[in-house]
Every structure is written in C-alpha cells, then in structure tokens.
Design a protein around this motif. Structure first.
Motif, PDB file in Angstrom:
ATOM      1  N   ALA A 297      33.837  53.928  41.288  1.00 18.42           N
ATOM      2  CA  ALA A 297      32.571  53.408  40.870  1.00 18.42           C
ATOM      3  C   ALA A 297      33.340  52.987  39.560  1.00 18.42           C
ATOM      4  O   ALA A 297      32.844  51.735  39.517  1.00 18.42           O
ATOM      5  CB  ALA A 297      32.192  54.787  40.947  1.00 18.42           C
ATOM      6  N   ALA A 298      33.538  53.629  38.495  1.00 19.94           N
ATOM      7  CA  ALA A 298      34.078  52.744  37.109  1.00 19.94           C
ATOM      8  C   ALA A 298      35.121  51.650  37.286  1.00 19.94           C
ATOM      9  O   ALA A 298      34.419  50.588  36.803  1.00 19.94           O
ATOM     10  CB  ALA A 298      35.050  53.871  36.353  1.00 19.94           C
ATOM     11  N   ALA A 299      35.830  51.410  38.332  1.00 21.60           N
ATOM     12  CA  ALA A 299      36.430  50.304  38.114  1.00 21.60           C
ATOM     13  C   ALA A 299      35.181  49.253  38.754  1.00 21.60           C
ATOM     14  O   ALA A 299      35.519  48.204  38.651  1.00 21.60           O
ATOM     15  CB  ALA A 299      37.462  50.270  39.086  1.00 21.60           C
ATOM     16  N   GLU A 300      34.722  49.196  40.268  1.00 21.14           N
ATOM     17  CA  GLU A 300      33.772  48.481  40.622  1.00 21.14           C
ATOM     18  C   GLU A 300      32.276  47.916  39.713  1.00 21.14           C
ATOM     19  O   GLU A 300      32.508  47.007  39.774  1.00 21.14           O
ATOM     20  CB  GLU A 300      33.056  49.165  41.714  1.00 21.14           C
ATOM     21  N   ARG A 301      32.201  49.055  38.888  1.00 19.60           N
ATOM     22  CA  ARG A 301      31.614  48.928  37.934  1.00 19.60           C
ATOM     23  C   ARG A 301      31.876  47.512  36.766  1.00 19.60           C
ATOM     24  O   ARG A 301      31.373  47.213  36.426  1.00 19.60           O
ATOM     25  CB  ARG A 301      30.584  49.756  37.015  1.00 19.60           C
ATOM     26  N   ALA A 302      33.197  47.726  36.152  1.00 23.01           N
ATOM     27  CA  ALA A 302      33.428  46.988  35.152  1.00 23.01           C
ATOM     28  C   ALA A 302      34.095  46.373  35.879  1.00 23.01           C
ATOM     29  O   ALA A 302      33.679  44.685  34.995  1.00 23.01           O
ATOM     30  CB  ALA A 302      35.420  47.666  35.048  1.00 23.01           C
ATOM     31  N   LEU A 303      34.320  45.443  37.379  1.00 22.33           N
ATOM     32  CA  LEU A 303      34.826  44.370  37.909  1.00 22.33           C
ATOM     33  C   LEU A 303      33.147  43.911  37.902  1.00 22.33           C
ATOM     34  O   LEU A 303      33.146  42.279  37.852  1.00 22.33           O
ATOM     35  CB  LEU A 303      35.388  44.610  39.102  1.00 22.33           C
ATOM     36  N   ALA A 304      32.128  44.912  38.350  1.00 23.78           N
ATOM     37  CA  ALA A 304      31.004  43.723  38.566  1.00 23.78           C
ATOM     38  C   ALA A 304      30.570  42.514  36.894  1.00 23.78           C
ATOM     39  O   ALA A 304      29.945  42.475  36.844  1.00 23.78           O
ATOM     40  CB  ALA A 304      29.982  44.500  39.462  1.00 23.78           C
ATOM     41  N   LYS A 305      31.724  43.512  35.979  1.00 23.82           N
ATOM     42  CA  LYS A 305      29.921  43.218  34.332  1.00 23.82           C
ATOM     43  C   LYS A 305      31.696  42.124  34.013  1.00 23.82           C
ATOM     44  O   LYS A 305      32.172  41.138  33.218  1.00 23.82           O
ATOM     45  CB  LYS A 305      30.857  44.021  33.774  1.00 23.82           C
ATOM     46  N   ASP A 306      32.915  41.521  35.485  1.00 23.37           N
ATOM     47  CA  ASP A 306      33.992  40.901  34.825  1.00 23.37           C
ATOM     48  C   ASP A 306      34.843  40.975  33.774  1.00 23.37           C
ATOM     49  O   ASP A 306      35.642  40.494  32.798  1.00 23.37           O
ATOM     50  CB  ASP A 306      33.716  39.830  34.074  1.00 23.37           C
ATOM     51  N   LEU A 307      35.036  42.453  33.569  1.00 25.75           N
ATOM     52  CA  LEU A 307      36.071  43.696  32.818  1.00 25.75           C
ATOM     53  C   LEU A 307      37.142  44.058  33.351  1.00 25.75           C
ATOM     54  O   LEU A 307      37.271  44.557  35.380  1.00 25.75           O
ATOM     55  CB  LEU A 307      35.500  44.910  32.497  1.00 25.75           C
ATOM     56  N   PHE A 308      38.309  43.549  33.568  1.00 28.17           N
ATOM     57  CA  PHE A 308      39.594  44.365  34.088  1.00 28.17           C
ATOM     58  C   PHE A 308      39.460  45.618  33.575  1.00 28.17           C
ATOM     59  O   PHE A 308      39.116  45.591  32.319  1.00 28.17           O
ATOM     60  CB  PHE A 308      40.646  43.552  33.037  1.00 28.17           C
TER      61      PHE A 308
END
Length: 334
Positions: A297-308
């Motif tokens: 969940a947190a990884a998907e949210r970060a990736l959606a914000k263009d964050l590694f």
C-alpha cells in the motif's frame, strides 16, 4: 547436600498477538480481534491482502522461530529450559501455554513480549491474560522480561537494517531521500496518560536510531516547507532529513495517533523529495502491517507520486536480539 538446579522448574514464554496461518483462519482471527463477527465483504478484502503476502500471517512462524532460537542461546549460557509460545488472539493462547507448562511441572516463567513497546493493546493486555491464567495455576509465578525497546540491541539492529536500506538507494535519489520512522497507530482513547509510554517510546527509539546513523537530533515541527501540512517530530537539518509517522490506522470511529504515513508520503512529494525510506521502528517482527501496509500500500502510494520507496527489515530473530533476550531471561530467572 547437592544444590537443586533452579532451572528445573523454569521456562520462558514468548508472547505475541498471533495471526491467521491460512486463508480459512482469517475470518475467525478477525472475529477474535474485533470482538464480533466481521462482515463477509470485510473478510474477503482482508483475505485478498493475506493472499498477496503468501496466504498467512508471518507472525506465528516468526514467534516459533524466535522461541527455538532463544532456547538454543539460553542453553549456550547454561540455562537449559523449555521455551513456549502463546498468543493473544490465536492458538495456542497464553493461558493454554501456561496451563501446559504448569502440568509439566513448571513453576517459574520468564515472559518475553514480541511487542516491543508498552501499550494497553499489547503488554498491558498480555499481563492481564497472564494474571487471569495463573490464578488457577497453584504455585506458578510469571516474571516479565524488559520490553525490547529498552534494549540497546533492539535499537542497534534497527539502525543496522536502516543503514543497509539507505546504502542500496539508487545514486540519483540517495541525496534527496526522506527517512520516515513508523509505528502502528493507536486510538487516542487508548493512551494511558498525556505522557503515554507508547508515544514517548517510539519517539525515543527513533531518535536513538537517527543518532547511530549520524542524523540530526529530532524536534517538534509543524507545516514545514519540506513537509507541507504535517505536524510531527524529526529534523530537516544536515544532509539527510527524517520524520516520524504512524501507520496501519484501524477502523474504529475515533481520533487516532498521527500524522499518517500516507499524508507524509504525499507531503514528501510536494516538498521535493525523490525517495521515502521507511524504518518500521514500532515492530520487532514482520507483520501484515509491514508486508502489506508498507511493501504494497505505501509503496504504491509513493510510486504514484513519482517517489522511490524502500524500507528496512524488522529484527525478527536477529542473533543480537536473541542474545539480549536470553541474557534478560537469565537475569529474570536468577
């Protein structure tokens, strides 16, 4: 006259929340956790999450592995005793394990909690279950081993795991990564006092880990340019910034501890960071809350914000933590 070995009637008990060990166990486990029969759609949603992380909770297996490792380390320091496992919300229950120990002739037990911080939902609840059980077990005494968050080895293992995660960041994001220490959120109604030991404990250990990694000392902050809209604890000084957040907020309709990790991730993107590296300081072992809430969940949210996105591993049965726990058990029984 020969002196009787005091360990012949002693044992150690590894305590944990428990978790479903198959997909069919999810519904009953949730019923125990919630105190009521969960809706079918809720069970199905949670079952899908467990399927995504292997079809079971990692916690029961880790608890048994920790107990086995603890027994081996104890034997190595001259304390040859059995080590059992007991759970709050799954079998074997804490009371059942203690009853079996009593039937086997055990009269003194050192209790080791895999919940590393004091809270009403973990350590306080475990103690209540133990007190209830030993009322019916004549002559049995249970002594508490200090919680992991009071052991320097717990902090050291987390610091080492975080150092590994940071060292593996790609070069193009390493210099603009935000470290976020996390712990499980709790309902504010469950806090024991304004100076709650859970809140103070997770902050204290986060600061200690930051210090070991050469990060600046943390302070209170609110609505920083680097984390717009966020009020928390951390530091924006030096080459690497850090902040604290809570994760895995439950469904109870009340105020929960914050800020939430999701909001910190969003603010990190707005503040210009290129990566978020999470250290789940509130956990001694991997849980659904790390394998799903963070890794999915947190990884998907970060990736959606263009964050590694990256995170450090929980200690689990790390040799340093096993050694510290064994030494604490020996002291408690002596």
């Amino acid at each position: 006259m020969a002196t009787r070995d005091p360990y012949t009637v002693s044992a150690a008990l590894v305590m944990a929340y428990g978790g479903p060990e198959s997909i069919d166990d999810v519904g009953p486990f949730m019923g125990e956790l919630m105190g009521r029969v969960p809706a079918a759609e809720v069970v199905q949603r949670v079952q899908r999450r467990y399927l995504a992380i292997g079809g079971r909770s990692p916690l029961p297996g880790i608890a048994r592995e920790f107990a086995s490792g603890l027994m081996s380390v104890l034997a190595g320091i001259g304390v040859e005793i059995p080590v059992g496992v007991g759970f709050r919300y799954a079998d074997p229950r804490l009371g059942s394990t203690l009853a079996q120990m009593h039937a086997d002739g055990i009269r003194r037990v050192a209790a080791v909690s895999l919940s590393p911080f004091e809270s009403k939902t973990t350590t306080v609840a475990y103690r209540a279950m133990i007190d209830d059980a030993i009322e019916r077990l004549e002559g049995m005494e249970v002594v508490d081993v200090p919680i992991f968050s009071l052991m320097p080895e717990f902090t050291g293992v987390h610091a080492g795991q975080l150092a590994v995660a940071l060292s593996e960041l790609p070069d193009d994001v390493a210099d603009e990564a935000l470290v976020v220490f996390t712990a499980h959120s709790l309902p504010c109604d469950d806090l024991q006092s304004p100076e709650d030991p859970y809140v103070n404990g997770v902050r204290r250990v986060s600061c200690a880990i930051a210090f070991q990694l050469g990060l600046p000392e943390g302070t209170e902050f609110a609505d920083s340019m680097k984390l717009p809209g966020i009020a928390s604890y951390g530091s924006f000084e030096g080459d690497r910034h850090w902040a604290f957040a809570y994760q895995s907020k439950g469904q109870r309709p009340c105020a929960w501890l914050g800020p939430e990790l999701d909001d910190v991730i969003d603010a990190a993107a707005e503040g210009g960071y290129k990566a978020v590296v999470v250290c789940p300081v509130g956990f001694a072992t991997e849980h659904m809350e790390t394998l799903w809430d963070l890794d999915v969940a947190a990884a998907e949210r970060a990736l959606a914000k263009d964050l590694f996105f990256a995170r450090s591993m929980a200690p689990n049965s790390h040799p340093l933590l096993l050694s510290a726990a064994a030494s604490a058990v020996k002291r408690a029984l002596d």
